[in-house]
Design a protein around this motif. Sequence first.
Motif, PDB file in Angstrom:
ATOM      1  N   VAL A  28      39.609  32.549  23.797  1.00 31.99           N
ATOM      2  CA  VAL A  28      40.440  31.633  24.577  1.00 31.99           C
ATOM      3  C   VAL A  28      39.791  31.344  25.926  1.00 31.99           C
ATOM      4  CG1 VAL A  28      42.689  31.353  25.689  1.00 31.99           C
ATOM      5  CG2 VAL A  28      42.529  32.531  23.490  1.00 31.99           C
ATOM      6  N   ILE A  29      39.959  30.094  26.411  1.00 29.48           N
ATOM      7  CA  ILE A  29      39.634  29.788  27.800  1.00 29.48           C
ATOM      8  C   ILE A  29      40.858  29.173  28.470  1.00 29.48           C
ATOM      9  CG2 ILE A  29      37.162  29.468  27.413  1.00 29.48           C
ATOM     10  CD1 ILE A  29      37.655  26.424  27.592  1.00 29.48           C
ATOM     11  N   MET A  30      40.973  29.371  29.771  1.00 30.41           N
ATOM     12  CA  MET A  30      42.064  28.828  30.569  1.00 30.41           C
ATOM     13  C   MET A  30      41.507  27.729  31.475  1.00 30.41           C
ATOM     14  SD  MET A  30      44.710  30.649  29.711  1.00 30.41           S
ATOM     15  CE  MET A  30      45.112  32.231  28.956  1.00 30.41           C
ATOM     16  N   VAL A  31      42.056  26.544  31.381  1.00 28.33           N
ATOM     17  CA  VAL A  31      41.631  25.432  32.234  1.00 28.33           C
ATOM     18  C   VAL A  31      42.685  25.276  33.319  1.00 28.33           C
ATOM     19  CG1 VAL A  31      40.952  23.015  32.334  1.00 28.33           C
ATOM     20  CG2 VAL A  31      40.528  24.355  30.256  1.00 28.33           C
ATOM     21  N   GLY A  32      42.354  25.800  34.491  1.00 20.18           N
ATOM     22  CA  GLY A  32      43.318  25.911  35.578  1.00 20.18           C
ATOM     23  C   GLY A  32      43.623  27.380  35.807  1.00 20.18           C
ATOM     24  N   ALA A  33      44.372  27.642  36.882  1.00 23.48           N
ATOM     25  CA  ALA A  33      44.715  29.045  37.169  1.00 23.48           C
ATOM     26  C   ALA A  33      46.048  29.143  37.880  1.00 23.48           C
ATOM     27  CB  ALA A  33      43.607  29.696  38.008  1.00 23.48           C
ATOM     28  N   ASP A  34      46.991  28.272  37.504  1.00 25.21           N
ATOM     29  CA  ASP A  34      48.302  28.370  38.147  1.00 25.21           C
ATOM     30  C   ASP A  34      49.090  29.537  37.546  1.00 25.21           C
ATOM     31  OD1 ASP A  34      49.351  27.532  35.730  1.00 25.21           O
ATOM     32  OD2 ASP A  34      49.653  25.467  36.347  1.00 25.21           O
TER      33      ASP A  34
ATOM     34  N   GLU B  34      42.566  32.317  44.193  1.00 23.52           N
ATOM     35  CA  GLU B  34      43.141  33.599  44.608  1.00 23.52           C
ATOM     36  C   GLU B  34      44.118  34.143  43.575  1.00 23.52           C
ATOM     37  OE1 GLU B  34      45.996  30.443  45.728  1.00 23.52           O
ATOM     38  OE2 GLU B  34      43.811  30.681  45.913  1.00 23.52           O
ATOM     39  N   GLN B  35      44.581  33.293  42.642  1.00 21.37           N
ATOM     40  CA  GLN B  35      45.525  33.735  41.624  1.00 21.37           C
ATOM     41  C   GLN B  35      44.839  34.267  40.370  1.00 21.37           C
ATOM     42  OE1 GLN B  35      49.101  30.539  42.769  1.00 21.37           O
ATOM     43  NE2 GLN B  35      48.536  30.873  40.651  1.00 21.37           N
ATOM     44  N   VAL B  36      43.537  34.071  40.263  1.00 19.75           N
ATOM     45  CA  VAL B  36      42.818  34.584  39.086  1.00 19.75           C
ATOM     46  C   VAL B  36      42.942  36.106  39.068  1.00 19.75           C
ATOM     47  CG1 VAL B  36      40.578  34.821  37.958  1.00 19.75           C
ATOM     48  CG2 VAL B  36      41.203  32.658  39.066  1.00 19.75           C
ATOM     49  N   PRO B  37      43.461  36.682  37.982  1.00 22.93           N
ATOM     50  CA  PRO B  37      43.729  38.134  37.948  1.00 22.93           C
ATOM     51  C   PRO B  37      42.447  38.961  38.064  1.00 22.93           C
ATOM     52  CG  PRO B  37      44.802  36.988  36.114  1.00 22.93           C
ATOM     53  CD  PRO B  37      43.849  36.019  36.734  1.00 22.93           C
ATOM     54  N   ASP B  38      42.600  40.155  38.599  1.00 19.02           N
ATOM     55  CA  ASP B  38      41.475  41.089  38.655  1.00 19.02           C
ATOM     56  C   ASP B  38      41.008  41.388  37.233  1.00 19.02           C
ATOM     57  OD1 ASP B  38      41.696  41.223  41.386  1.00 19.02           O
ATOM     58  OD2 ASP B  38      42.976  43.017  41.371  1.00 19.02           O
ATOM     59  N   GLY B  39      39.708  41.357  37.043  1.00 22.10           N
ATOM     60  CA  GLY B  39      39.151  41.618  35.717  1.00 22.10           C
ATOM     61  C   GLY B  39      38.898  40.373  34.909  1.00 22.10           C
ATOM     62  N   ALA B  40      39.411  39.210  35.389  1.00 18.49           N
ATOM     63  CA  ALA B  40      39.180  37.948  34.688  1.00 18.49           C
ATOM     64  C   ALA B  40      38.001  37.221  35.322  1.00 18.49           C
ATOM     65  CB  ALA B  40      40.425  37.071  34.751  1.00 18.49           C
ATOM     66  N   LEU B  41      37.277  36.481  34.505  1.00 16.67           N
ATOM     67  CA  LEU B  41      36.103  35.755  34.992  1.00 16.67           C
ATOM     68  C   LEU B  41      36.450  34.316  35.359  1.00 16.67           C
ATOM     69  CD1 LEU B  41      33.406  36.872  32.365  1.00 16.67           C
ATOM     70  CD2 LEU B  41      33.739  37.771  34.681  1.00 16.67           C
TER      71      LEU B  41
ATOM     72  N   VAL C 245      40.180  36.605  26.110  1.00 15.66           N
ATOM     73  CA  VAL C 245      40.180  35.538  27.112  1.00 15.66           C
ATOM     74  C   VAL C 245      38.816  35.527  27.795  1.00 15.66           C
ATOM     75  CG1 VAL C 245      41.317  34.560  29.130  1.00 15.66           C
ATOM     76  CG2 VAL C 245      42.660  35.869  27.459  1.00 15.66           C
ATOM     77  N   LEU C 246      38.036  34.492  27.537  1.00 15.94           N
ATOM     78  CA  LEU C 246      36.679  34.419  28.073  1.00 15.94           C
ATOM     79  C   LEU C 246      36.672  34.193  29.577  1.00 15.94           C
ATOM     80  CD1 LEU C 246      35.062  32.266  25.234  1.00 15.94           C
ATOM     81  CD2 LEU C 246      35.177  34.761  25.430  1.00 15.94           C
ATOM     82  N   GLY C 247      37.678  33.453  30.081  1.00 15.67           N
ATOM     83  CA  GLY C 247      37.752  33.256  31.520  1.00 15.67           C
ATOM     84  C   GLY C 247      38.524  32.011  31.910  1.00 15.67           C
ATOM     85  N   PHE C 248      38.527  31.726  33.213  1.00 14.32           N
ATOM     86  CA  PHE C 248      39.248  30.597  33.799  1.00 14.32           C
ATOM     87  C   PHE C 248      38.266  29.545  34.314  1.00 14.32           C
ATOM     88  CE2 PHE C 248      42.301  33.972  33.887  1.00 14.32           C
ATOM     89  CZ  PHE C 248      43.562  33.391  33.885  1.00 14.32           C
ATOM     90  N   PHE C 249      38.653  28.286  34.201  1.00 16.19           N
ATOM     91  CA  PHE C 249      37.962  27.189  34.864  1.00 16.19           C
ATOM     92  C   PHE C 249      38.918  26.628  35.913  1.00 16.19           C
ATOM     93  CE2 PHE C 249      35.767  27.534  30.873  1.00 16.19           C
ATOM     94  CZ  PHE C 249      34.446  27.214  31.157  1.00 16.19           C
ATOM     95  N   THR C 250      38.543  26.678  37.179  1.00 12.78           N
ATOM     96  CA  THR C 250      39.474  26.252  38.218  1.00 12.78           C
ATOM     97  C   THR C 250      38.747  25.799  39.474  1.00 12.78           C
ATOM     98  OG1 THR C 250      41.328  26.962  39.608  1.00 12.78           O
ATOM     99  CG2 THR C 250      39.702  28.642  39.031  1.00 12.78           C
ATOM    100  N   ASP C 251      39.322  24.775  40.122  1.00 10.66           N
ATOM    101  CA  ASP C 251      38.832  24.317  41.419  1.00 10.66           C
ATOM    102  C   ASP C 251      39.761  24.748  42.549  1.00 10.66           C
ATOM    103  OD1 ASP C 251      36.696  22.943  40.215  1.00 10.66           O
ATOM    104  OD2 ASP C 251      38.012  21.263  39.735  1.00 10.66           O
ATOM    105  N   LYS C 252      40.954  25.250  42.171  1.00 11.79           N
ATOM    106  CA  LYS C 252      41.907  25.765  43.146  1.00 11.79           C
ATOM    107  C   LYS C 252      42.658  26.933  42.517  1.00 11.79           C
ATOM    108  CE  LYS C 252      45.308  22.212  41.854  1.00 11.79           C
ATOM    109  NZ  LYS C 252      46.256  21.203  42.368  1.00 11.79           N
ATOM    110  N   TYR C 253      43.546  27.537  43.251  1.00 18.19           N
ATOM    111  CA  TYR C 253      44.269  28.732  42.785  1.00 18.19           C
ATOM    112  C   TYR C 253      43.313  29.883  42.488  1.00 18.19           C
ATOM    113  CZ  TYR C 253      47.938  25.241  41.855  1.00 18.19           C
ATOM    114  OH  TYR C 253      48.830  24.230  41.964  1.00 18.19           O
TER     115      TYR C 253
END
Length: 470
Positions: free
Chosen positions: A147-153, A184-191, A174-182
Amino acid sequence: MSARNPSKELVYYKFPTVVADLTIHFSVFYLLLHLCDFLHPVVSGILFGKGAAISLFMSYLIAISVIRIRLHERLIPNHIVVVRAIGQSSLAILLFIFFISVIYNHVPVKFYAIQWAVVTVLIVACHLVIQFIIQRIRKSGKNIVKVIMVGADENLVSIWKEMKSGYGVHGYSVLGFFTDKYNEQVPDGALVLGGVDDVPDYIANHQIDEIYCGINPGANPSLVYKIIHEAEMRFMQFWFVPNMNGYPHRRMKYAEFGSVNVICLRDEPLDNPGMKFIKRFGDIVISGLFLVTLYPVIWFFVAIGIKLSSPGPILFRQMRTGYNGRAFECLKFRSMKVNADADTLQATENDPRKTKFGDFLRRSSIDELPQFINVFKGDMSLIGPRPHMEKHTEIYSQLISEYMVRHLVKPGLTGWAQVNGCRGETKTVEQMKERVEHDIWYIEHWSLMLDIRIFIKTVFQILGGDKQAY
């Protein structure tokens, strides 16, 4: 095995479960025919015929079409597996009894009771074992969904937490997040794999099964279209995760209005006439059986206790708010001395209005049993939001914006709020608000299995003694 191939999941997970269930049903049935010495030889011979075997097979198929096998679903908890297994086996046996009674009428009830008990225990155990095996397979690194997450709200972060829970048994990577904002909300341990503009290229060069996208399509339609196009070209599942902050948190319904996609804020299963019929049919059968068997005996002894404890009627009658806000006369065994405040004041833990016998009735919930009459008449259902006195409806409908939503279904003898601790006296508006939230959740998530689950939890709650029942 591909993580996103439903046909393979059917073969690897569902088909073996069906085979195991049928093996249990037929093995128990024919074993009991050999062991039950109370069966007449003629009856035993009849049951060995093709009619019984076909009836048993058809009963099981109908049962799993109504209460579907969901062991392969990644986030299904153990208690749901147990409740659904009990529901499936019980419905199959009930249908089998019906079919057999049409063909033959010589089978003792005792045989069916033993058959149901043994089959239910074995199928519950079988489903738990199969679920355990599925979870071990996924925890070992097989049948994994990438899985990938597009955004990080906050919605995407919540989904990430659900996927990461269970120490890998859900089978999500979960491979990681793609984000230009938020950021600071990306959880610890997530890329953080890059910005949202990097998503199409990443999809084109990596093996991914599911994409969860929180980008507002209206803000960047060309990018969202490109991501969807790349995903569909590679058979990836695309999930749109809209930011619905500011809207009520509830199950919503997707629909089309001409060429426009719309979202309805409420999806109520009991709007379906078929589901409404099933619920009403169950109410009539169960309440009717109770009223003609146990209720007269209970009424006799309770009536003596009430008359000896204080002067006044046996039944307490109070107008309460019911379906669609209509008032109805709710029945209870009288547990208090006759008083002028009965329609305005809630009972408290040490309420001086209660009699000693009435206190026993309330703590054991026996005082609610006359409401089976309300259920049979159609004013109430066995399961649903508890009906409140009209004075409370008048007050709380002004204080809680969604209060009246709880009246979109018939009130019940017990409900989702009650089995989750929202029972007894409501001392604050917040307590009532919590109760209303549980009631609305029940309305939007109703199913036959949910009603069975609430009923079972209510029985255990009563047998264990509920401190809030006063």
